[in-house]
Design an enzyme around this catalytic site. Structure first.
Site, PDB file in Angstrom:
ATOM      1  CG  ASP A 108      -1.420  -1.128   1.696  1.00 18.91           C
ATOM      2  OD1 ASP A 108      -1.575  -2.138   0.790  1.00 18.91           O
ATOM      3  OD2 ASP A 108      -2.041  -1.175   2.990  1.00 18.91           O
ATOM      4  CD  GLU A 128      -7.119  -5.163   4.161  1.00 21.67           C
ATOM      5  OE1 GLU A 128      -6.369  -5.904   5.101  1.00 21.67           O
ATOM      6  OE2 GLU A 128      -6.781  -5.068   2.976  1.00 21.67           O
TER       7      GLU A 128
HETATM    8  C1  FRU Z   1      -3.838  -3.637   3.066  1.00 20.09           C
HETATM    9  C2  FRU Z   1      -3.321  -4.111   4.146  1.00 20.09           C
HETATM   10  C3  FRU Z   1      -3.323  -3.104   5.383  1.00 20.09           C
HETATM   11  C4  FRU Z   1      -2.197  -3.186   6.196  1.00 20.09           C
HETATM   12  C5  FRU Z   1      -1.216  -3.471   5.142  1.00 20.09           C
HETATM   13  C6  FRU Z   1      -0.007  -4.384   5.717  1.00 20.09           C
HETATM   14  O1  FRU Z   1      -3.320  -4.258   1.727  1.00 20.09           O
HETATM   15  O2  FRU Z   1      -3.575  -5.440   4.583  1.00 20.09           O
HETATM   16  O3  FRU Z   1      -4.761  -3.464   5.817  1.00 20.09           O
HETATM   17  O4  FRU Z   1      -2.103  -2.377   7.018  1.00 20.09           O
HETATM   18  O5  FRU Z   1      -1.731  -4.114   4.251  1.00 20.09           O
HETATM   19  O6  FRU Z   1       1.061  -4.422   4.656  1.00 20.09           O
END
Ligand code: FRU
Length: 527
Positions: A57, A239
């Site tokens: 992300d 998320e």
């Molecule tokens: C989204 C996610 C978030 C988390 C991160 C971990 O892709 O699953 O919810 O903070 O990636 O890398």
């Protein structure tokens, strides 16, 4: 050497914290030197990607003193997901990026998961001064040891601050600033300043909903409300939310927009980002829509959020997403690195009847990469069947194309374009007049042996008007389709065994090909 030092530091800091993590697949050290951007077949030439190793992300994007900052979920020791850091890059135009050292390392509270950053202009946190306001990053601490033990409180929110334009970061000694109340998924804080109530607002993903908190100083957080149970898509966990106000392009009002990523549960499988429009008074979000709406109808735009602190004189709402999908992100066939971002996009909102529709378009700065332009036709062309278009010397793997169809009087069933290589692998992008769908078909687009979930067709209901405009951005392993000035977007990765070298337009039934323009795009890494 650096790798060993980092490992040593990591073992020291973590002490009893274990390396294993059930949250995603464990990591194998890549042990590779940073890659050059030109020597790997699928390395994007004008999309941001990490120099080497794993990225997911985008995080903590803010603008300050002429610089766009981009942080990202990063595991520098492997090309698969692992203990998360925040990688960092800066840019003056969101197009050409300079890599900076890792901004945040895991510590005794856990890995550094996704989050946001704001310039605390009034120094409400007291972590800087009025003369030199701090930048405050708010992120999730994910504690893998607690997770493994079966505890529910392994995700908490922490902050770090910088008083040197994001170059170095200090973790706040009072972390965590928001403690987990006993909920397994409790993460990805996006913080915004809310003018009307003179408070900071945090929106947090909490299992199948979001929680909204407020704070006067970024340190003390108070629960305000929740949103989302039973509303929108719920095929997976929520998320990476975002919440922002935006002026309606074709109206006098403004609306609030909420983004919520969801995994799995995307319309064509795996990860995707939905949005809601509505009103927000600093306490509660009241939605206009309770049905599902998607920021991008392709398979590969996830966890995208928008920039903080874009100056009012600019006024744009700027977005970037992670160009992959948890269905296969860990196994795509790249060697020294994994994942890229989408191109930065400008988000706008238009009213269409009773509905508000989100539009996305590449930021106009991208035009600076246009190099050579080629217009194969002087006049509109009648089209029926397949027609190969000579694209001159413009590489299909690093270009922008604009293809306009005129549908007036046409009963064509299926129209579109085909990108093809010498092995007859094809990426097909089109519109079906009868079913009224836009589609991107990568079923036979090239490599898909790495995952049974990759090959397939993304399609979305769409009612074309008299004209249909495709703007397509092709890079070494991606396609981004913007339909009718951003009304529908489809982002899809693609891994052709050899470069696509042929372009065909097709129509089942007669249609007019009104215009076709091709631009070669410069590499952002070579200038
Ligand atoms: C989204 C996610 C978030 C988390 C991160 C971990 O892709 O699953 O919810 O903070 O990636 O890398």
């Amino acid at each position: 050497m650096i790798q060993y030092l980092r490992l040593f530091f990591f073992i020291g800091v973590f002490g009893v914290l274990s390396f294993s993590c059930n949250f995603r697949n464990g990591g194998i050290p890549a042990n590779e030197k940073p890659a050059s951007y030109n020597n790997e077949q699928y390395r994007p030439q004008y999309h941001f990607s990490p120099d080497s190793a794993w990225m997911n992300d985008p995080n903590g994007m803010f603008f300050l003193d002429g610089e766009y900052h981009l942080f990202y979920q990063y595991y520098p020791d492997s090309t698969v997901w692992g203990p998360m850091h925040w990688g960092h890059a800066v840019s003056k135009d969101m197009i050409k990026w300079q890599h900076l050292p890792v901004a945040l390392y895991p510590d005794s509270l856990g890995y550094i998961f996704s989050g946001s950053a704001v310039v605390d202009t009034k120094n409400s946190s007291g972590l800087g001064t009025i003369q030199n306001p701090p930048v405050v990053a708010i992120y999730t601490y994910h504690n893998p040891v607690l997770e493994k033990k079966g505890s529910n409180v392994f995700q908490n929110q922490g902050i770090a601050y910088s008083t040197d334009k994001g170059r170095t970061w200090v973790k706040y000694p009072g972390n965590p600033v928001l403690k987990n109340p006993g909920i397994r998924d409790f993460r990805d804080p996006k913080v915004i300043w809310h003018n009307a109530t003179n408070k900071w607002i945090m929106i947090l993903a909490v299992q199948d909903r979001v929680h909204i908190y407020s704070s006067p100083d970024l340190l003390d957080w108070r629960f305000e409300s929740e949103f989302g149970k039973g509303i929108g898509a719920h095929g997976g966990v929520w998320e990476c939310p975002d919440l922002f106000e935006i002026k309606v392009t074709n109206g006098d009002n403004s609306k609030w927009v909420m983004f919520v990523s969801i995994n799995p549960g995307g319309p064509d499988g795996g990860s995707a980002t939905q949005y809601f429009t509505g009103d927000f008074d600093g306490h509660k979000f009241i939605p206009d829509n309770t049905n599902e709406k998607w920021v991008d109808r392709g398979r590969d735009n996830y966890a995208g959020v928008t920039w903080s602190n874009i100056p009012e004189s600019d006024g744009r709402r700027l977005f970037i997403g992670w160009m992959s999908n948890w269905d296969y992100a860990n196994v795509v066939p790249t060697i020294k690195w994994r994942s890229a971002t989408t191109v930065p996009r400008e988000i706008s909102l238009l009213k269409d009847g009773k509905e508000y529709i989100l539009y996305s378009n590449p930021v106009q700065e991208l035009v600076s990469l246009r190099n050579k332009v080629y217009r194969p036709f002087k006049e509109p062309q009648k089209l029926e069947g397949d027609m190969e278009i000579n694209t001159d010397s413009i590489s299909m793997m690093q270009c922008e194309m604009v293809i306009d169809f005129n549908l007036i009087g046409s009963a064509a069933d299926s129209i579109g374009i085909i990108l093809e290589n010498n092995l007859k692998e094809q990426l097909v992008i089109g519109y079906t007049g009868k079913q009224k769908q836009i589609f991107v078909d990568r079923t036979r687009s090239g490599r898909s042996d790495f995952s049974g979930k990759f090959a397939g067709i993304s399609s979305s209901a769409y009612e074309a008007g008299d004209k249909l405009k495709f703007r397509i951005l092709m890079d070494a392993s991606s396609s981004e389709l913007f339909v009718d000035n951003g009304k529908l977007v489809m982002t899809n990765l693609v891994f052709p065994t050899e470069s696509y070298i042929k372009l065909k337009v097709f129509s089942k039934g007669e249609v007019t090909l009104e215009n076709a323009v091709f631009y070669s795009l410069k590499s952002i890494w070579q200038q």
